[in-house]
Design a protein around this motif. Structure first.
Motif, PDB file in Angstrom:
ATOM      1  N   GLN A   1       0.843  -1.207   0.000  1.00  0.00           N
ATOM      2  CA  GLN A   1       0.000   0.000   0.000  1.00  0.00           C
ATOM      3  C   GLN A   1       0.875   1.252   0.000  1.00  0.00           C
ATOM      4  O   GLN A   1       0.557   2.240  -0.644  1.00  0.00           O
ATOM      5  CB  GLN A   1      -0.913   0.002   1.219  1.00  0.00           C
ATOM      6  CG  GLN A   1      -1.709   1.277   1.403  1.00  0.00           C
ATOM      7  CD  GLN A   1      -2.381   1.349   2.770  1.00  0.00           C
ATOM      8  OE1 GLN A   1      -2.317   0.420   3.565  1.00  0.00           O
ATOM      9  NE2 GLN A   1      -3.009   2.466   3.037  1.00  0.00           N
ATOM     10  N   LEU A   2       1.975   1.198   0.683  1.00  0.00           N
ATOM     11  CA  LEU A   2       2.872   2.348   0.757  1.00  0.00           C
ATOM     12  C   LEU A   2       3.725   2.478  -0.498  1.00  0.00           C
ATOM     13  O   LEU A   2       4.376   3.495  -0.713  1.00  0.00           O
ATOM     14  CB  LEU A   2       3.762   2.238   1.994  1.00  0.00           C
ATOM     15  CG  LEU A   2       2.997   2.332   3.316  1.00  0.00           C
ATOM     16  CD1 LEU A   2       3.866   1.879   4.468  1.00  0.00           C
ATOM     17  CD2 LEU A   2       2.478   3.733   3.531  1.00  0.00           C
ATOM     18  N   ASP A   3       3.684   1.432  -1.331  1.00  0.00           N
ATOM     19  CA  ASP A   3       4.344   1.468  -2.634  1.00  0.00           C
ATOM     20  C   ASP A   3       5.843   1.696  -2.546  1.00  0.00           C
ATOM     21  O   ASP A   3       6.452   2.246  -3.450  1.00  0.00           O
ATOM     22  CB  ASP A   3       3.699   2.520  -3.539  1.00  0.00           C
ATOM     23  CG  ASP A   3       4.090   2.329  -4.994  1.00  0.00           C
ATOM     24  OD1 ASP A   3       4.270   3.343  -5.684  1.00  0.00           O
ATOM     25  OD2 ASP A   3       4.236   1.169  -5.417  1.00  0.00           O
ATOM     26  N   ALA A   4       6.448   1.358  -1.427  1.00  0.00           N
ATOM     27  CA  ALA A   4       7.891   1.462  -1.280  1.00  0.00           C
ATOM     28  C   ALA A   4       8.297   0.770   0.008  1.00  0.00           C
ATOM     29  O   ALA A   4       7.459   0.500   0.859  1.00  0.00           O
ATOM     30  CB  ALA A   4       8.321   2.927  -1.222  1.00  0.00           C
TER      31      ALA A   4
ATOM     32  N   ALA B   1       0.316   5.289   6.731  1.00  0.00           N
ATOM     33  CA  ALA B   1       1.042   6.422   6.163  1.00  0.00           C
ATOM     34  C   ALA B   1       2.537   6.114   6.061  1.00  0.00           C
ATOM     35  O   ALA B   1       3.248   6.765   5.317  1.00  0.00           O
ATOM     36  CB  ALA B   1       0.829   7.675   6.998  1.00  0.00           C
ATOM     37  N   GLY B   2       2.995   5.153   6.850  1.00  0.00           N
ATOM     38  CA  GLY B   2       4.399   4.776   6.796  1.00  0.00           C
ATOM     39  C   GLY B   2       5.340   5.809   7.373  1.00  0.00           C
ATOM     40  O   GLY B   2       6.493   5.893   6.988  1.00  0.00           O
TER      41      GLY B   2
ATOM     42  N   PRO C   1      11.262   8.974  -1.617  1.00  0.00           N
ATOM     43  CA  PRO C   1      11.123  10.426  -1.647  1.00  0.00           C
ATOM     44  C   PRO C   1       9.705  10.905  -1.966  1.00  0.00           C
ATOM     45  O   PRO C   1       9.462  12.099  -2.053  1.00  0.00           O
ATOM     46  CB  PRO C   1      12.085  10.847  -2.758  1.00  0.00           C
ATOM     47  CG  PRO C   1      12.043   9.714  -3.712  1.00  0.00           C
ATOM     48  CD  PRO C   1      11.844   8.479  -2.859  1.00  0.00           C
ATOM     49  N   GLU C   2       8.774   9.984  -2.147  1.00  0.00           N
ATOM     50  CA  GLU C   2       7.379  10.367  -2.381  1.00  0.00           C
ATOM     51  C   GLU C   2       6.729  10.769  -1.066  1.00  0.00           C
ATOM     52  O   GLU C   2       7.126  10.294   0.000  1.00  0.00           O
ATOM     53  CB  GLU C   2       6.597   9.199  -2.993  1.00  0.00           C
ATOM     54  CG  GLU C   2       7.164   8.704  -4.306  1.00  0.00           C
ATOM     55  CD  GLU C   2       7.106   9.753  -5.398  1.00  0.00           C
ATOM     56  OE1 GLU C   2       6.111  10.501  -5.456  1.00  0.00           O
ATOM     57  OE2 GLU C   2       8.071   9.831  -6.178  1.00  0.00           O
ATOM     58  N   LEU C   3       5.712  11.616  -1.136  1.00  0.00           N
ATOM     59  CA  LEU C   3       4.952  11.961   0.066  1.00  0.00           C
ATOM     60  C   LEU C   3       4.166  10.741   0.522  1.00  0.00           C
ATOM     61  O   LEU C   3       3.707   9.955  -0.304  1.00  0.00           O
ATOM     62  CB  LEU C   3       3.992  13.119  -0.213  1.00  0.00           C
ATOM     63  CG  LEU C   3       4.647  14.475  -0.459  1.00  0.00           C
ATOM     64  CD1 LEU C   3       3.589  15.505  -0.832  1.00  0.00           C
ATOM     65  CD2 LEU C   3       5.420  14.938   0.759  1.00  0.00           C
ATOM     66  N   PRO C   4       3.991  10.586   1.824  1.00  0.00           N
ATOM     67  CA  PRO C   4       3.208   9.456   2.330  1.00  0.00           C
ATOM     68  C   PRO C   4       1.759   9.536   1.855  1.00  0.00           C
ATOM     69  O   PRO C   4       1.240  10.629   1.596  1.00  0.00           O
ATOM     70  CB  PRO C   4       3.277   9.633   3.854  1.00  0.00           C
ATOM     71  CG  PRO C   4       4.477  10.464   4.092  1.00  0.00           C
ATOM     72  CD  PRO C   4       4.564  11.378   2.901  1.00  0.00           C
ATOM     73  N   PRO C   5       1.082   8.393   1.736  1.00  0.00           N
ATOM     74  CA  PRO C   5      -0.324   8.406   1.342  1.00  0.00           C
ATOM     75  C   PRO C   5      -1.144   9.287   2.273  1.00  0.00           C
ATOM     76  O   PRO C   5      -0.970   9.244   3.493  1.00  0.00           O
ATOM     77  CB  PRO C   5      -0.745   6.935   1.483  1.00  0.00           C
ATOM     78  CG  PRO C   5       0.515   6.159   1.432  1.00  0.00           C
ATOM     79  CD  PRO C   5       1.581   7.046   1.999  1.00  0.00           C
ATOM     80  N   GLY C   6      -2.002  10.116   1.712  1.00  0.00           N
ATOM     81  CA  GLY C   6      -2.888  10.966   2.499  1.00  0.00           C
ATOM     82  C   GLY C   6      -2.205  12.159   3.136  1.00  0.00           C
ATOM     83  O   GLY C   6      -2.787  12.826   3.979  1.00  0.00           O
TER      84      GLY C   6
END
Length: 123
Positions: free
Chosen positions: A41-44, A93-94, A114-119
């Motif tokens: 879900q966090l894609d990383a 959110a990780g 380096p992506e923003l966390p979900p939400g």
């Protein structure tokens, strides 16, 4: 900016540096126990970005700021204690946070970096 550079520019944060490795160790243990579906879900995950200790940063978003958010407050879980202060993980959110104060900078680690966390939303 890495934590050492940040602390050099903001001397009030130097004390956080002495806890960086312990924080990274707690986070590493917790990340390895996360269910696969949450990591997906966090894609990383940390394996994509190297060692967690290299990715820990000093964040200006304080623990109080995060706990004041109606999105993050219910996701906060205490996963350990460092120096009698809680290490927080925001489920889904990780994001990991720890500080010796609630209303100042903190050590943080984002699984999704380096992506923003979900939400991600914090006013």
């Amino acid at each position: 900016m890495n934590p050492e550079e940040y602390a050099h520019k903001h001397p009030s944060c130097v004390g956080l540096l002495s806890f960086k490795n312990l924080f990274a160790q707690v986070v590493s243990q917790h990340v390895s126990s996360l269910p696969d579906d949450e990591l997906c879900q966090l894609d990383a995950c940390e394996r994509k970005h190297g060692k967690i200790s290299d990715m820990v940063c000093i964040d200006e978003v304080s623990v109080s700021d995060m706990l004041a958010s109606p999105f993050y407050q219910p996701r906060a879980a205490v996963i350990a204690y460092i120096n009698r202060k809680p290490v927080l993980y925001y489920t889904g959110a990780g994001i990991y946070q720890w500080s010796d104060t609630l209303d100042k900078e903190c050590l943080s680690y984002w699984i999704s970096y380096p992506e923003l966390p979900p939400g991600w939303e914090l006013n």
